[in-house]
Design a protein around this motif. Structure first.
Motif, PDB file in Angstrom:
ATOM      1  N   LYS A 116       5.927  -4.191  24.622  1.00 28.21           N
ATOM      2  CA  LYS A 116       6.753  -4.736  23.544  1.00 28.21           C
ATOM      3  C   LYS A 116       6.106  -4.466  22.188  1.00 28.21           C
ATOM      4  O   LYS A 116       6.806  -4.162  21.207  1.00 28.21           O
ATOM      5  N   ALA A 117       4.799  -4.531  22.120  1.00 28.40           N
ATOM      6  CA  ALA A 117       4.091  -4.252  20.871  1.00 28.40           C
ATOM      7  C   ALA A 117       4.312  -2.808  20.439  1.00 28.40           C
ATOM      8  O   ALA A 117       4.544  -2.532  19.249  1.00 28.40           O
ATOM      9  N   LEU A 118       4.263  -1.891  21.399  1.00 28.03           N
ATOM     10  CA  LEU A 118       4.507  -0.481  21.086  1.00 28.03           C
ATOM     11  C   LEU A 118       5.946  -0.266  20.646  1.00 28.03           C
ATOM     12  O   LEU A 118       6.227   0.514  19.732  1.00 28.03           O
ATOM     13  N   GLU A 119       6.869  -0.964  21.310  1.00 32.75           N
ATOM     14  CA  GLU A 119       8.282  -0.874  20.930  1.00 32.75           C
ATOM     15  C   GLU A 119       8.491  -1.390  19.502  1.00 32.75           C
ATOM     16  O   GLU A 119       9.215  -0.776  18.704  1.00 32.75           O
ATOM     17  N   ASN A 120       7.842  -2.514  19.165  1.00 32.28           N
ATOM     18  CA  ASN A 120       7.944  -3.064  17.811  1.00 32.28           C
ATOM     19  C   ASN A 120       7.364  -2.106  16.774  1.00 32.28           C
ATOM     20  O   ASN A 120       7.909  -1.955  15.679  1.00 32.28           O
ATOM     21  N   ARG A 121       6.263  -1.471  17.129  1.00 35.52           N
ATOM     22  CA  ARG A 121       5.634  -0.517  16.216  1.00 35.52           C
ATOM     23  C   ARG A 121       6.567   0.657  15.939  1.00 35.52           C
ATOM     24  O   ARG A 121       6.763   1.068  14.788  1.00 35.52           O
ATOM     25  N   ILE A 161      10.609  -0.458  -1.982  1.00 34.34           N
ATOM     26  CA  ILE A 161      10.870  -1.508  -0.988  1.00 34.34           C
ATOM     27  C   ILE A 161       9.545  -1.990  -0.424  1.00 34.34           C
ATOM     28  O   ILE A 161       8.597  -1.211  -0.272  1.00 34.34           O
ATOM     29  N   GLY A 162       9.473  -3.287  -0.150  1.00 36.98           N
ATOM     30  CA  GLY A 162       8.234  -3.877   0.334  1.00 36.98           C
ATOM     31  C   GLY A 162       8.178  -4.021   1.837  1.00 36.98           C
ATOM     32  O   GLY A 162       9.178  -3.849   2.545  1.00 36.98           O
ATOM     33  N   VAL A 163       7.001  -4.385   2.311  1.00 39.53           N
ATOM     34  CA  VAL A 163       6.778  -4.558   3.747  1.00 39.53           C
ATOM     35  C   VAL A 163       7.702  -5.630   4.314  1.00 39.53           C
ATOM     36  O   VAL A 163       8.280  -5.467   5.397  1.00 39.53           O
ATOM     37  N   ALA A 164       7.868  -6.744   3.588  1.00 39.08           N
ATOM     38  CA  ALA A 164       8.694  -7.844   4.100  1.00 39.08           C
ATOM     39  C   ALA A 164      10.127  -7.390   4.349  1.00 39.08           C
ATOM     40  O   ALA A 164      10.728  -7.737   5.379  1.00 39.08           O
ATOM     41  N   PHE A 177       3.413  -7.237  11.131  1.00 33.02           N
ATOM     42  CA  PHE A 177       3.113  -5.938  10.522  1.00 33.02           C
ATOM     43  C   PHE A 177       1.639  -5.581  10.658  1.00 33.02           C
ATOM     44  O   PHE A 177       1.292  -4.473  11.071  1.00 33.02           O
ATOM     45  N   TYR A 178       0.766  -6.521  10.334  1.00 36.81           N
ATOM     46  CA  TYR A 178      -0.665  -6.215  10.279  1.00 36.81           C
ATOM     47  C   TYR A 178      -1.325  -6.147  11.647  1.00 36.81           C
ATOM     48  O   TYR A 178      -2.501  -5.813  11.751  1.00 36.81           O
ATOM     49  N   ARG A 179      -0.574  -6.433  12.686  1.00 33.14           N
ATOM     50  CA  ARG A 179      -1.086  -6.172  14.029  1.00 33.14           C
ATOM     51  C   ARG A 179      -0.929  -4.704  14.402  1.00 33.14           C
ATOM     52  O   ARG A 179      -1.536  -4.231  15.367  1.00 33.14           O
ATOM     53  N   ASN A 180      -0.101  -3.992  13.655  1.00 28.91           N
ATOM     54  CA  ASN A 180       0.172  -2.589  13.964  1.00 28.91           C
ATOM     55  C   ASN A 180      -0.292  -1.601  12.902  1.00 28.91           C
ATOM     56  O   ASN A 180      -0.528  -0.430  13.207  1.00 28.91           O
TER      57      ASN A 180
END
Length: 199
Positions: free
Chosen positions: A7-12, A31-34, A47-50
């Motif tokens: 799931k983490a890879l899919e989110n990335r 455009i910003g990260v949010a 975001f910062y986990r990836n």
């Protein structure tokens, strides 16, 4: 709840794909990260986990964007084998490409932004994209029934990219269309009589 590795890879990948669309449309600083994470349907905190930074995401998104463009281009060329060079020019210098900011080529969309950034990884991606187009133009322009009268592929690519950029800022639609038509004719030559009749 703990996120699985899959799931983490899919989110990335979802974040990269979304960023590839939004950065082409709005620019690296538009455009910003949010907002990217919201459009991807994910939380800002994830975001910062990836990614270490937005700059890292910009690099990954640009890689994704050019890979998509190359795949679409190859698919389009395979569908028009009788004159792939004209197909390349007509697909690139077109109202469809002009109007589709979020999924077009990164060169007219982001090259000016990339030029302002001192990021070797980002510039390497743009260099790869440019080299790909130069190789395609050199190869396709040498195939029958083509003749570009010895024009350098770099000059042709510059005219293609410039036409898309200029057509996007012209407020008068007929002028934008005539500019693109003039560039296509200049690079690929006038349509044969039978093709003109079909159009």
């Amino acid at each position: 709840m703990r996120v699985t590795r899959e799931k983490a890879l899919e989110n990335r990948e979802q974040t990269i794909e979304t960023a590839a669309r939004l950065l082409r449309k709005h620019g690296f600083d538009g455009i910003g990260v949010a907002d990217i994470m919201k459009a991807a349907g994910l939380t800002h905190g994830g975001f910062y986990r990836n990614f270490a930074s937005k700059d890292e995401l910009a690099v990954k998104a640009s890689e994704h964007a050019i890979a998509d463009t190359i795949a679409l281009l190859k698919e389009g060329l395979a569908q028009q084998p009788e004159d792939p060079f004209r197909t390349l020019i007509e697909r690139y210098v077109s109202s469809a490409h002009r109007d589709d900011l979020s999924s077009g080529c990164i060169l007219p969309a982001l090259a000016a932004d990339a030029a302002r950034r001192e990021d070797p990884a980002l510039r390497a991606i743009f260099t790869t994209a440019i080299q790909f187009y130069l190789e395609q133009i050199a190869q396709l322009s040498s195939m029958p029934p083509r003749s570009t009268d010895g024009r350098h592929p770099a000059a042709i690519l510059s005219e293609m990219v410039g036409a898309v950029i200029l057509s996007r800022v012209i407020a008068h639609a007929p002028l934008a269309e005539s500019l693109m038509a003039a560039v296509v004719a200049d690079i690929a030559g006038p349509l044969p009589a039978n093709k003109s009749a079909e159009k």
